[in-house]
Design an enzyme around this catalytic site. Sequence first.
Site, mmCIF file in Angstrom:
data_model
loop_
_atom_site.group_PDB
_atom_site.id
_atom_site.type_symbol
_atom_site.label_atom_id
_atom_site.label_comp_id
_atom_site.label_asym_id
_atom_site.label_seq_id
_atom_site.Cartn_x
_atom_site.Cartn_y
_atom_site.Cartn_z
ATOM 1 N N SER A 69 0.801 -1.238 0.000
ATOM 2 C CA SER A 69 0.000 0.000 0.000
ATOM 3 C C SER A 69 0.829 1.282 0.000
ATOM 4 C CB SER A 69 -0.935 0.027 1.205
ATOM 5 O OG SER A 69 -1.990 -0.863 0.973
ATOM 6 N N LYS A 72 0.383 3.489 -2.890
ATOM 7 C CA LYS A 72 -0.785 4.377 -3.025
ATOM 8 C C LYS A 72 -0.402 5.862 -2.968
ATOM 9 C CE LYS A 72 -3.728 0.744 -1.115
ATOM 10 N NZ LYS A 72 -4.426 0.217 0.074
ATOM 11 N N TYR A 196 -3.719 -2.289 -10.161
ATOM 12 C CA TYR A 196 -3.591 -2.147 -8.698
ATOM 13 C C TYR A 196 -2.700 -3.252 -8.102
ATOM 14 C CZ TYR A 196 -4.968 -2.250 -3.784
ATOM 15 O OH TYR A 196 -4.952 -2.287 -2.408
ATOM 16 N N TYR A 248 -4.503 3.690 8.141
ATOM 17 C CA TYR A 248 -5.856 3.136 8.320
ATOM 18 C C TYR A 248 -6.402 3.538 9.684
ATOM 19 C CZ TYR A 248 -3.669 0.629 4.603
ATOM 20 O OH TYR A 248 -2.969 0.331 3.481
ATOM 21 N N VAL A 266 1.118 -3.760 3.846
ATOM 22 C CA VAL A 266 1.071 -5.061 4.528
ATOM 23 C C VAL A 266 2.318 -5.911 4.290
ATOM 24 C CG1 VAL A 266 -1.419 -5.353 4.853
ATOM 25 C CG2 VAL A 266 -0.363 -6.103 2.723
HETATM 26 N N1 GLN Z 1 -2.311 -5.219 -1.926
HETATM 27 C C1 GLN Z 1 -2.871 -5.140 -0.608
HETATM 28 C C2 GLN Z 1 -4.363 -5.343 -0.648
HETATM 29 O O1 GLN Z 1 -4.977 -4.826 -1.518
HETATM 30 C C3 GLN Z 1 -2.526 -3.815 -0.025
HETATM 31 C C4 GLN Z 1 -3.031 -3.636 1.380
HETATM 32 C C5 GLN Z 1 -2.058 -2.969 2.276
HETATM 33 O O2 GLN Z 1 -0.863 -2.913 2.032
HETATM 34 N N2 GLN Z 1 -2.576 -2.514 3.387
HETATM 35 O O3 GLN Z 1 -4.941 -6.010 0.150
#
Ligand code: GLN
Length: 314
Positions: A69, A72, A196, A248, A266
């Site tokens: 993520s 992003k 994505y 988050y 993650v």
């Molecule tokens: N690729 C992961 C997902 O879409 C990204 C989530 C994350 O890093 N929090 O679940």
Amino acid sequence: MSDPTPLDLQAILDDIYRDLTPRLGEGKVADYIPQLARVNPRRFGMAVVTVDGAVHMVGDAEVPFSIQSISKVFTLTLALGKHGENIWKRVGREPSGSAFNSIVQLEHEHGIPRNPFINAGAIAITDLVLAGHTPKEAIGEIVRFMRYLADEDDILIDNEVARSEAATGYRNFALANFMRSFGKLDHPVEHVLGVYFHQCALAMSCRQLAKAGLFLAASGKVPLSGHSVVSRQRARRINALMLTCGHYDGSGEFAYKVGLPGKSGVGGGILVAAPGKASVAVWSPGLNHNGNSLLGSLALEMLANRTGWSVFGA
Ligand code: GLN
């Protein structure tokens, strides 16, 4: 009042690494993406790149990991470059207070995700990056952008991770289909998620990531070349979103303890901007209950305490 004592950043990183070594392996490695579960939980790396270009590293700072993520932040930057402030018709700017992959809120808010950093919001942003492109071109644009920012040509996507995520991304398909049903995605769900999953599967080291994020700490510019990536105002605004939404439903806690704009993934990475000072990347795969790196957050808290870099004051 200026501080006459220059910070010994290398000594600070060495101390953090030494203090955390007995705890390596703590937290829970993400296993909902099977390929991520294979990572050694005892990995730990950290890199600090100052706005004057000095690089300090410790541990596995040169080992590439899945940025997930953290990507992003960079797709948001690209989408803002393409569409300007119009992107805010498609995604909000408020903290979500719910999990990164929550579906409930999306229904309440009629397919407009709370912010660009939860999964739904990032999927909406990727849809905007896709405008006028095939998925392959959009993926190429993202990779080129990362290489340009990090000033390194060997940044790659880990296709195994991308495939693994596509094979098990049930929730992301649910989120994207949901948005499409509200008419909030312009492109087919398979195309948007194809891009994505690939952006999330970018493999970068802490050093590369810290270099790529340096423009956020340097008023939108790559300090050494002087190239402008975004305007000063835009860098400030991206930082504001990272501070309020980058972790988050752990964003409040991160602001409280670290006090710097940051974005987690993650894969166990966190990218942080200390405006006017430095860009920092840390990697430790074990996550806390919000899906943010457990020891990575702790390492950043230690760094912020030692440097006085919190945006809320030393
Ligand atoms: N690729 C992961 C997902 O879409 C990204 C989530 C994350 O890093 N929090 O679940």
